[in-house]
Write an enzyme that holds these catalytic residues in place. Sequence first.
Site, PDB file in Angstrom:
ATOM      1  N   SER A 191       0.824  -1.212   0.000  1.00  0.00           N
ATOM      2  CA  SER A 191       0.000   0.000   0.000  1.00  0.00           C
ATOM      3  C   SER A 191       0.863   1.270   0.000  1.00  0.00           C
ATOM      4  CB  SER A 191      -0.955  -0.057   1.194  1.00  0.00           C
ATOM      5  OG  SER A 191      -1.952   0.925   1.112  1.00  0.00           O
ATOM      6  N   ASP A 202      11.173   5.385  -9.314  1.00  0.00           N
ATOM      7  CA  ASP A 202      10.892   5.927 -10.641  1.00  0.00           C
ATOM      8  C   ASP A 202      11.483   7.315 -10.841  1.00  0.00           C
ATOM      9  OD1 ASP A 202       9.544   3.616 -11.139  1.00  0.00           O
ATOM     10  OD2 ASP A 202       7.568   4.528 -11.403  1.00  0.00           O
ATOM     11  N   LYS A 216      -0.670  -4.014  -3.348  1.00  0.00           N
ATOM     12  CA  LYS A 216      -1.959  -3.537  -2.813  1.00  0.00           C
ATOM     13  C   LYS A 216      -2.127  -2.097  -3.245  1.00  0.00           C
ATOM     14  CE  LYS A 216      -4.531  -3.101   1.533  1.00  0.00           C
ATOM     15  NZ  LYS A 216      -4.419  -3.078   3.015  1.00  0.00           N
TER      16      LYS A 216
END
Length: 296
Positions: A191, A202, A216
């Site tokens: 999560s 990224d 999740k």
Amino acid sequence: FNSQTGELEVVAPIAGSPASEAGIKARDRILEIDGTLASTLTIDEAAARMRGPAGTKVTLKVKAGNEEPKYIELVRDRIALNPVYFTLAQQPDGLPVGYIRLTQFSANATEGIAEAIENLESQGADAYILDLRNNPGGLLQAGIEIARLWLDEGTIVYTVNRQGTLGSFEANSLALNEDPLVVLVNQGTASASEILAGALQDNGRAKIIGEQTFGKGLIQSLFDLADGSGLAVTVAKYETPNHTDIHKLGITPDVQVPLEPISFSQIGTAADSQYQAAIELLTSDVNVVGAGLAKI
């Protein structure tokens, strides 16, 4: 509960909890609670049966992977929920590495991480390890604010609704430092933890070491029904800045290192293979990204 199997599945045991000490791991399935089939209970009923006064016992029937189920007796205890632990580790080559472990994204997590960074900076830390292993998530806003502590700019996470419409959260303030950073993850990283790890990866701010994360990444709204029950409806999903769909896929580490069985007290020590891999990466000649910088 896993929506596909209907089984009660562990996201991640809380660090230092009786479940963690007993060896219960992420993705283990709880089949019975004191003899009652978990599949016959709601999530709230299952939680209520596992909770109880400190010192009392509860017996769980647990199945890990394809292994035979086993019964585990836990002694309930009061669980301390201070989400942040940090220490400075001086390496043999002289590199001072700040180690920060975050166990959940609570309301005070951002403040705790900021204080840890400032404290470690004052001690001379020149590189960092952020440990998100077995962190099941928590408050989305805490994950976003912690990402902003490490990022000067860039997208942190996208939200995508059923119509494909994008929303986003951005880094918009000066990061607390630009030192090289490694993030540790495992199957219990879920999560908000995955959102943070994906944002740092990224944006080129950190290297990720460990195992594929939990996966999740749905946004759900809960609707109350007339009979007192509730209906959870998925309304959107999370994507990383490079548009990786987090749900069920998780975050893929830059360096895959399996987590060997260790006790809570061995986390962040020589017995911790993932931690040691992070130290080796930070002290090697391999480029470890900072905030737009590289350490050689």
